[in-house]
Write a protein that holds these residues in place. Structure first.
Motif, PDB file in Angstrom:
ATOM      1  N   VAL A 227      10.159   3.014  12.675  1.00 49.60           N
ATOM      2  CA  VAL A 227      10.709   3.910  13.684  1.00 49.60           C
ATOM      3  C   VAL A 227      12.135   4.266  13.277  1.00 49.60           C
ATOM      4  O   VAL A 227      13.019   3.409  13.291  1.00 49.60           O
ATOM      5  CB  VAL A 227      10.697   3.255  15.081  1.00 49.60           C
ATOM      6  CG1 VAL A 227      11.271   4.216  16.116  1.00 49.60           C
ATOM      7  CG2 VAL A 227       9.276   2.838  15.465  1.00 49.60           C
ATOM      8  N   LYS A 228      12.349   5.505  12.915  1.00 50.92           N
ATOM      9  CA  LYS A 228      13.703   5.947  12.534  1.00 50.92           C
ATOM     10  C   LYS A 228      14.498   6.378  13.748  1.00 50.92           C
ATOM     11  O   LYS A 228      15.689   6.150  13.840  1.00 50.92           O
ATOM     12  CB  LYS A 228      13.617   7.090  11.520  1.00 50.92           C
ATOM     13  CG  LYS A 228      14.957   7.492  10.932  1.00 50.92           C
ATOM     14  CD  LYS A 228      14.775   8.579   9.885  1.00 50.92           C
ATOM     15  CE  LYS A 228      16.099   8.873   9.196  1.00 50.92           C
ATOM     16  NZ  LYS A 228      17.118   9.373  10.135  1.00 50.92           N
ATOM     17  N   SER A 229      13.848   7.027  14.693  1.00 44.58           N
ATOM     18  CA  SER A 229      14.482   7.459  15.934  1.00 44.58           C
ATOM     19  C   SER A 229      13.380   7.738  16.940  1.00 44.58           C
ATOM     20  O   SER A 229      12.192   7.547  16.654  1.00 44.58           O
ATOM     21  CB  SER A 229      15.348   8.710  15.711  1.00 44.58           C
ATOM     22  OG  SER A 229      14.528   9.836  15.418  1.00 44.58           O
ATOM     23  N   THR A 234       6.977   6.660  11.123  1.00 47.11           N
ATOM     24  CA  THR A 234       6.133   6.736   9.933  1.00 47.11           C
ATOM     25  C   THR A 234       5.241   5.515   9.866  1.00 47.11           C
ATOM     26  O   THR A 234       5.675   4.398  10.157  1.00 47.11           O
ATOM     27  CB  THR A 234       6.984   6.825   8.651  1.00 47.11           C
ATOM     28  OG1 THR A 234       7.903   7.901   8.758  1.00 47.11           O
ATOM     29  CG2 THR A 234       6.096   7.059   7.438  1.00 47.11           C
ATOM     30  N   LEU A 235       3.993   5.746   9.483  1.00 51.78           N
ATOM     31  CA  LEU A 235       3.038   4.670   9.248  1.00 51.78           C
ATOM     32  C   LEU A 235       2.751   4.609   7.756  1.00 51.78           C
ATOM     33  O   LEU A 235       2.270   5.584   7.166  1.00 51.78           O
ATOM     34  CB  LEU A 235       1.738   4.909  10.023  1.00 51.78           C
ATOM     35  CG  LEU A 235       1.850   5.073  11.543  1.00 51.78           C
ATOM     36  CD1 LEU A 235       0.468   5.297  12.148  1.00 51.78           C
ATOM     37  CD2 LEU A 235       2.526   3.878  12.176  1.00 51.78           C
ATOM     38  N   TYR A 236       3.058   3.464   7.141  1.00 55.24           N
ATOM     39  CA  TYR A 236       2.804   3.253   5.712  1.00 55.24           C
ATOM     40  C   TYR A 236       1.624   2.295   5.563  1.00 55.24           C
ATOM     41  O   TYR A 236       1.678   1.166   6.069  1.00 55.24           O
ATOM     42  CB  TYR A 236       4.032   2.666   5.011  1.00 55.24           C
ATOM     43  CG  TYR A 236       5.228   3.588   4.997  1.00 55.24           C
ATOM     44  CD1 TYR A 236       5.318   4.647   4.088  1.00 55.24           C
ATOM     45  CD2 TYR A 236       6.282   3.399   5.888  1.00 55.24           C
ATOM     46  CE1 TYR A 236       6.421   5.478   4.077  1.00 55.24           C
ATOM     47  CE2 TYR A 236       7.389   4.232   5.879  1.00 55.24           C
ATOM     48  CZ  TYR A 236       7.451   5.268   4.978  1.00 55.24           C
ATOM     49  OH  TYR A 236       8.543   6.104   4.960  1.00 55.24           O
ATOM     50  N   MET A 237       0.585   2.744   4.861  1.00 53.91           N
ATOM     51  CA  MET A 237      -0.576   1.889   4.661  1.00 53.91           C
ATOM     52  C   MET A 237      -0.243   0.771   3.684  1.00 53.91           C
ATOM     53  O   MET A 237       0.329   1.010   2.617  1.00 53.91           O
ATOM     54  CB  MET A 237      -1.770   2.697   4.138  1.00 53.91           C
ATOM     55  CG  MET A 237      -3.065   1.903   4.070  1.00 53.91           C
ATOM     56  SD  MET A 237      -4.474   2.870   3.492  1.00 53.91           S
ATOM     57  CE  MET A 237      -4.088   3.020   1.746  1.00 53.91           C
ATOM     58  N   LEU A 238      -0.608  -0.445   4.054  1.00 51.37           N
ATOM     59  CA  LEU A 238      -0.395  -1.605   3.191  1.00 51.37           C
ATOM     60  C   LEU A 238      -1.682  -1.872   2.431  1.00 51.37           C
ATOM     61  O   LEU A 238      -2.706  -2.236   3.009  1.00 51.37           O
ATOM     62  CB  LEU A 238      -0.006  -2.825   4.034  1.00 51.37           C
ATOM     63  CG  LEU A 238       1.240  -2.647   4.909  1.00 51.37           C
ATOM     64  CD1 LEU A 238       1.474  -3.885   5.752  1.00 51.37           C
ATOM     65  CD2 LEU A 238       2.463  -2.342   4.055  1.00 51.37           C
ATOM     66  N   SER A 239      -1.647  -1.670   1.137  1.00 53.97           N
ATOM     67  CA  SER A 239      -2.838  -1.834   0.314  1.00 53.97           C
ATOM     68  C   SER A 239      -2.973  -3.288  -0.122  1.00 53.97           C
ATOM     69  O   SER A 239      -2.003  -3.900  -0.578  1.00 53.97           O
ATOM     70  CB  SER A 239      -2.777  -0.928  -0.923  1.00 53.97           C
ATOM     71  OG  SER A 239      -3.883  -1.160  -1.772  1.00 53.97           O
ATOM     72  N   PRO A 240      -4.176  -3.872  -0.008  1.00 56.26           N
ATOM     73  CA  PRO A 240      -4.352  -5.251  -0.477  1.00 56.26           C
ATOM     74  C   PRO A 240      -4.304  -5.373  -1.989  1.00 56.26           C
ATOM     75  O   PRO A 240      -4.128  -6.462  -2.526  1.00 56.26           O
ATOM     76  CB  PRO A 240      -5.741  -5.621   0.060  1.00 56.26           C
ATOM     77  CG  PRO A 240      -6.461  -4.315   0.180  1.00 56.26           C
ATOM     78  CD  PRO A 240      -5.406  -3.304   0.554  1.00 56.26           C
ATOM     79  N   ASP A 241      -4.457  -4.239  -2.689  1.00 57.95           N
ATOM     80  CA  ASP A 241      -4.442  -4.258  -4.157  1.00 57.95           C
ATOM     81  C   ASP A 241      -3.058  -3.997  -4.730  1.00 57.95           C
ATOM     82  O   ASP A 241      -2.924  -3.543  -5.865  1.00 57.95           O
ATOM     83  CB  ASP A 241      -5.418  -3.209  -4.699  1.00 57.95           C
ATOM     84  CG  ASP A 241      -6.840  -3.472  -4.226  1.00 57.95           C
ATOM     85  OD1 ASP A 241      -7.173  -4.653  -4.039  1.00 57.95           O
ATOM     86  OD2 ASP A 241      -7.601  -2.504  -4.026  1.00 57.95           O
TER      87      ASP A 241
END
Length: 255
Positions: A227-229, A234-241
Motif C-alpha cells: 500500500v503506497k497511499s 499493488t499486488l505482487y505474486m510470490l512465486s514458489p520457484d
C-alpha cells in the motif's frame, strides 16, 4: 317352487384401484439435490472493522464531552522546513491469497482472500479472456493495471471498493474491470480450492459447453500487498520457484 335369486354382479374394482394409484404416486415427493453448506469463514478484517466502528463511536461520544484544549506543540518537519509527505511512505508486509479463474473462452475473475479459509473480500471481473491471460503468462511477465478516477473529497471509499476500473494489460488497454458480489459459482470454486494454497489446474465447470471450453481453469498464489497511499496499491505474486516462475503484478490506482 321358489326360484333362487341370482347373485349380484361383481363390482369392478378398476376405478378405485386407479384412483388409489394416482393418489399414491402424487404423494411421493420428487428427489431433490442439495449442495453442501460452505465452510468458508468471514474475513477477520470485516469483523475487526465492525468492532473498531463500535469502539470509535463510544470514544467519539466521550471525547466530545471534553473541553477543547489547544496544544502548544510544533509539527515535525524535515530539513529545509518541509513537512514529511505521508503519501510517499510504503506500507508493506500483508500477504493475501489471490485466485485468477474462469472458463477458457470466458472472462477471467480475480478473487482476493485473506487466506484460503476465508470468504472473498473482493471479486473483480477483468476485461480479459482466460486463454489470453494464459498466453501472456507463458511469456513470463504480466502487468495488470486497474485505474479509476478520484472521487469528491466528501465521498470516502476504500480503493478496492471502487465499482469500475479501466484495465490495462502489459500497457494495452483491454476494457473495464468490474467489481461484483461473489456468485454461488465463485463460492463453490473457493470452497473446492480451500486446501490449495498455491497452484494451477482445471476444475469441472457448470457450463453447458462440453469439452475443454466447458472447464474452469484457475491459478492461485500468495500475493504481497503493498500500500503506497490511499490511492495506490499493488499486488505482487510470490512465486514458489523463486525467479524461475512467471511474474504477475496487479496495480490498483486512483488518478
Amino acid at each position: 317352487m321358489d326360484q333362487a335369486e341370482p347373485p349380484p354382479p361383481p363390482q369392478s374394482s378398476s376405478t378405485p384401484r386407479t384412483s388409489v394409484s394416482s393418489t399414491s404416486s402424487s404423494s411421493i415427493p420428487a428427489p431433490t439435490t442439495t449442495t453442501p453448506p460452505l465452510s468458508l469463514l468471514e474475513p477477520v478484517s470485516s469483523t475487526k472493522k465492525k468492532n473498531r466502528t463500535r469502539v470509535f463511536r463510544v470514544f467519539r461520544n466521550v471525547f466530545r464531552s471534553f473541553p477543547i484544549i489547544t496544544p502548544a506543540c510544533r509539527l515535525p518537519s524535515l530539513p529545509g522546513g518541509r513537512l514529511p509527505d505521508s503519501n510517499s511512505r510504503i506500507i508493506a508486509g500483508s500477504r493475501i491469497t489471490g485466485t485468477l479463474f474462469g472458463y477458457r473462452k470466458g472472462r477471467v475473475s480475480l478473487s482476493i482472500q485473506e487466506n484460503p479459509r476465508n470468504l472473498p473480500t473482493v471479486v473483480v471481473e477483468l476485461a480479459l479472456q482466460t486463454n489470453v491471460l494464459q498466453k501472456e503468462m507463458n511469456l513470463g511477465m504480466v502487468r495488470i493495471a486497474l485505474e479509476c478516477e478520484k472521487r469528491d473529497k466528501k465521498e470516502k471509499i476504500n480503493l478496492l471498493e471502487e465499482p469500475l476500473w479501466t484495465m490495462y494489460c502489459n500497457g494495452k488497454k483491454n476494457g473495464y474491470g468490474v467489481k461484483r458480489e461473489s456468485t454461488e459459482e465463485d463460492l463453490n470454486v473457493m470452497e473446492i480450492l480451500k486446501p490449495v494454497s498455491m497452484g494451477a489446474g482445471v476444475l469441472p465447470g457448470k457450463s453447458d459447453v462440453e469439452g475443454p471450453d466447458g472447464e474452469m481453469t484457475y491459478m492461485r498464489a500468495h500475493f504481497e500487498r503493498v500500500v503506497k497511499s490511499k490511492d495506490a496499491e499493488t499486488l505482487y505474486m510470490l512465486s514458489p520457484d523463486a525467479n524461475d516462475g512467471p511474474e504477475l503484478s496487479i496495480f490498483f490506482v486512483r488518478i
